[in-house]
Design an enzyme around this catalytic site. Structure first.
Site, PDB file in Angstrom:
ATOM      1  N   GLU A  35      52.134  83.005 -58.078  1.00  0.00           N
ATOM      2  CA  GLU A  35      51.879  81.930 -57.113  1.00  0.00           C
ATOM      3  C   GLU A  35      52.229  82.500 -55.747  1.00  0.00           C
ATOM      4  OE1 GLU A  35      54.168  77.990 -55.553  1.00  0.00           O
ATOM      5  OE2 GLU A  35      54.033  78.195 -57.740  1.00  0.00           O
ATOM      6  N   ARG A  39      53.804  80.693 -47.080  1.00  0.00           N
ATOM      7  CA  ARG A  39      54.904  80.734 -46.110  1.00  0.00           C
ATOM      8  C   ARG A  39      54.728  81.874 -45.114  1.00  0.00           C
ATOM      9  NH1 ARG A  39      59.949  80.375 -50.400  1.00  0.00           N
ATOM     10  NH2 ARG A  39      59.097  78.672 -51.650  1.00  0.00           N
ATOM     11  N   LYS A 123      54.913  69.140 -59.899  1.00  0.00           N
ATOM     12  CA  LYS A 123      56.009  70.077 -59.635  1.00  0.00           C
ATOM     13  C   LYS A 123      57.248  69.256 -59.240  1.00  0.00           C
ATOM     14  CE  LYS A 123      57.278  73.402 -55.984  1.00  0.00           C
ATOM     15  NZ  LYS A 123      56.728  74.281 -54.941  1.00  0.00           N
TER      16      LYS A 123
END
Length: 206
Positions: A35, A39, A123
């Site tokens: 994943e 960022r 999540k």
């Protein structure tokens, strides 16, 4: 496929070189899943490079916070999208693109909102802060149809505590791909940690 893997490495890299190094280490460790988070700038290019060099790897985009990033991730070849929170625009963009999306939740109200959007895999974030395995057990009562991917505060030490819960599809974590190891180029240690994680998953599910 995420469920079969059991662990989703949350990868933060600065450039394509680091991304390919991490992908190779994960693959070698027996966990062909990554994943790649948004960022850092250039996440799309990293995803595209990994998909190209490791066609058998399941590559997704993480820390996706707006529809524009969804479009960029899908264009780069991401197979799934993960968001830290529940954003209607992110979910809708992913659904329109035909890509599975795993939005972040921390409360029962957010789980209900996800279900209203047609999402049953969420999540839990930040898992360690909001209650860990205990909160997953609590939420699984009223929401038996929901599968959780707890992320945040998960490591090799408490991995079995999460994977032992029937409602946990997989866990997300960065301990295998620690930023210090990535920056230092210590891909051998990433491979070792990855292989250890794969072993823990197998033992937890046995």
């Amino acid at each position: 496929r995420l469920g079969r893997a059991g662990v989703v490495p949350v990868v933060v890299v600065d450039d394509v070189g680091q991304g390919l190094g991490v992908a190779g280490a994960l693959d070698e460790g027996g966990l062909p899943v990554a994943e790649v988070t948004f960022r850092r700038a250039g996440a799309g290019a990293v995803i595209e490079a990994i998909v190209d060099r490791h066609p058998g790897m399941l590559v997704g985009a993480g820390t996706v916070v707006d529809a524009r990033q969804v479009d960029e991730a899908v264009a780069a070849g991401a197979s799934f999208v993960v968001s830290p929170g529940l954003s209607v625009s992110v979910v809708r963009a992913a659904q329109e693109a035909g890509v599975p999306v795993v939005p972040g939740v921390a409360t029962a109200s957010e789980v209900m909102a996800a279900l209203e959007l047609g999402i049953s895999t969420v999540k839990l974030f930040p898992a360690g802060v909001v209650g860990g395995p205990a909160v997953i057990k609590a939420l699984s009562g009223p929401f038996g149809q929901v599968r959780f991917v707890p992320t945040g505060g998960v490591g090799a030490g408490n991995l079995p505590d999460y994977l032992g819960l029937p409602s946990v599809l997989a866990v997300g974590g960065s301990w295998m791909v620690d930023r210090g190891l990535v920056v230092a180029g210590d891909f051998a240690e990433i491979t070792r940690r990855t292989a250890r994680a794969v072993s823990i998953v197998a033992g937890s599910r046995a």
